[in-house]
Design a protein around this motif. Structure first.
Motif, short mmCIF file in Angstrom:
data_model
loop_
_atom_site.label_atom_id
_atom_site.label_comp_id
_atom_site.label_asym_id
_atom_site.label_seq_id
_atom_site.Cartn_x
_atom_site.Cartn_y
_atom_site.Cartn_z
N ALA A 288 133.77 -41.64 15.73
CA ALA A 288 133.09 -42.98 15.55
C ALA A 288 131.73 -43.06 15.98
O ALA A 288 130.82 -43.60 15.45
CB ALA A 288 133.92 -43.97 15.88
N ALA A 289 131.49 -42.62 17.17
CA ALA A 289 130.14 -42.68 17.76
C ALA A 289 129.14 -41.83 17.19
O ALA A 289 128.18 -41.93 16.93
CB ALA A 289 130.16 -42.07 19.19
N PHE B 50 145.77 -45.41 11.27
CA PHE B 50 144.90 -46.43 10.90
C PHE B 50 144.55 -47.44 12.07
O PHE B 50 143.07 -47.69 12.15
CB PHE B 50 145.48 -47.54 9.76
CG PHE B 50 145.65 -46.54 8.63
CD1 PHE B 50 145.24 -45.20 8.18
CD2 PHE B 50 146.95 -46.79 7.73
CE1 PHE B 50 145.62 -44.46 7.13
CE2 PHE B 50 147.26 -46.11 6.56
CZ PHE B 50 146.61 -45.05 6.23
N GLY B 51 145.26 -47.98 12.88
CA GLY B 51 144.99 -48.57 14.01
C GLY B 51 144.17 -47.93 15.08
O GLY B 51 143.39 -48.74 15.58
N THR B 52 144.52 -46.59 15.22
CA THR B 52 143.62 -46.02 16.17
C THR B 52 142.13 -45.86 15.80
O THR B 52 141.15 -45.87 16.68
CB THR B 52 144.21 -44.55 16.51
OG1 THR B 52 145.50 -44.77 17.21
CG2 THR B 52 143.18 -43.92 17.38
N VAL B 53 142.08 -45.50 14.49
CA VAL B 53 140.86 -45.25 13.56
C VAL B 53 139.92 -46.64 13.77
O VAL B 53 138.69 -46.80 14.28
CB VAL B 53 140.74 -44.72 12.50
CG1 VAL B 53 139.56 -44.81 11.59
CG2 VAL B 53 141.35 -43.39 12.45
N THR C 293 132.65 -48.78 19.18
CA THR C 293 131.30 -48.38 19.37
C THR C 293 130.34 -49.54 19.49
O THR C 293 129.10 -49.36 19.97
CB THR C 293 131.10 -47.64 17.97
OG1 THR C 293 130.97 -48.51 17.01
CG2 THR C 293 131.93 -46.31 17.79
N GLY C 294 130.70 -50.80 19.00
CA GLY C 294 129.86 -51.76 19.02
C GLY C 294 128.62 -51.79 17.85
O GLY C 294 127.96 -52.52 17.87
N ARG D 42 127.70 -50.06 9.07
CA ARG D 42 126.95 -49.87 10.05
C ARG D 42 125.87 -51.30 10.36
O ARG D 42 125.28 -51.40 9.49
CB ARG D 42 126.05 -48.50 10.00
CG ARG D 42 124.97 -48.33 11.27
CD ARG D 42 125.86 -48.08 12.46
NE ARG D 42 124.90 -47.24 13.71
CZ ARG D 42 124.64 -48.14 14.36
NH1 ARG D 42 124.52 -49.33 14.34
NH2 ARG D 42 123.83 -47.49 15.40
N GLN D 43 126.01 -51.83 11.48
CA GLN D 43 125.10 -52.76 11.62
C GLN D 43 123.68 -52.36 12.16
O GLN D 43 123.45 -50.99 12.29
CB GLN D 43 125.77 -53.76 12.95
CG GLN D 43 127.13 -54.41 12.59
CD GLN D 43 127.65 -55.05 13.90
OE1 GLN D 43 127.52 -54.62 14.96
NE2 GLN D 43 128.17 -56.14 13.47
#
Length: 274
Positions: A129-130, A187-190, A197-198, A268-269
């Motif tokens: 994710a990062a 799915f929950g872990t992902v 990550t924020g 992605r923000q």
């Protein structure tokens, strides 16, 4: 068949099962020939949700998702850990770089979408994710998707019984519960790792139901491409295929497999100025 999530040392960490994760290239042609594709509705939705055409396909394998995205107008770069799979995809028009995604060198490149079809459970969810946040442009789309089977109760019971007869000492039976339930923890872990990550908006799930007709022979070929099949001895695999074949014969030699394709996705923000 969809790859069932398989635990390694920890029950919810299939990305640590490296032998299984890297076994799929043993017969790349069979994998590409027999594995289910992804529904057009999902591919088109991902392409439409991205702010531009540049897509990074993580764990691209033989290029099944990449080729679908190319057909939808995207420019795709694949990353895969297996050079055998990468070579197969390149021969079919997909540009691929070989590396584990978590340590892949993007060399400053960024993308409008990062996708992964049937592979993100082999990626460390936190590091993955990062990394995705690092290489996505603001507004870019992260879309991680899986095909999950939903056989009817009679066929599921027959597959489960065949598995137990062939592999009575196996630590688990992948047909003992619905595949979508088995993926639920993943799915929950992902989603949790994406939130942590924020860098993304709130993750959501997109689901598409569809069906695929399978003959006996086509189904047995597909079973051979599962991660678990690569861990069986030849004798175990032969018993399993015999039992699965008998189960299909009992319903007339062919069947229609219902699927639900599930995408865990987030945008992605904009990067925060420091």
């Amino acid at each position: 068949m969809p790859t069932h999530p398989v635990p390694a040392d920890e029950p919810n960490e299939p990305h640590k099962a490296r032998a299984m994760a890297e076994s799929f290239g043993a017969d790349a042609a069979r994998y590409d020939r027999t594995r289910p594709r992804y529904p057009d509705a999902l591919i088109e939705r991902i392409a439409a949700a991205a702010p531009g055409p540049d897509v990074l396909d993580v764990g691209c394998g033989t290029g099944i998702a990449a080729r679908a995205l190319q057909a939808a107008g995207c420019t795709v770069l694949g990353v895969d850990v297996d050079p055998r799979m990468a070579d197969f995809a390149r021969e079919r028009g997909v540009t691929v770089e070989v590396a584990p995604f978590e340590i892949w060198d993007a060399r400053g490149r960024t993308f409008d979408a990062v996708v992964a079809g049937q592979t993100w459970h082999w990626v460390d969810p936190v590091a993955g994710a990062a990394k995705a946040a690092e290489v996505l442009r603001p507004g870019g789309r992260l879309a991680l998707f899986w095909n999950t089977t939903r056989p009817g109760p009679e066929l599921a019971e027959a597959f489960s019984a065949a598995y137990m007869r062939a592999l009575p000492d196996a630590p688990r039976n992948p047909w003992s519960r619905s595949v979508i339930d088995a993926y639920g923890t993943i799915f929950g872990t992902v989603s949790g790792a994406i939130r942590d990550t924020g860098a993304f908006g709130e993750p959501e799930e997109w689901r598409v139901d569809w069906e695929r007709h399978r003959t006996r022979d086509a189904w047995l070929e597909e079973i051979r491409t599962s991660g678990e099949a690569g861990q069986h001895t030849p004798e175990q695999l032969a018993r399993l295929l015999e039992g699965m074949g008998a189960a299909v014969d009992a319903v007339g030699g062919a069947f229609t497999m219902p699927y639900t394709t599930v995408a865990v996705t987030a945008a992605r923000q904009a990067r925060q100025s420091v």
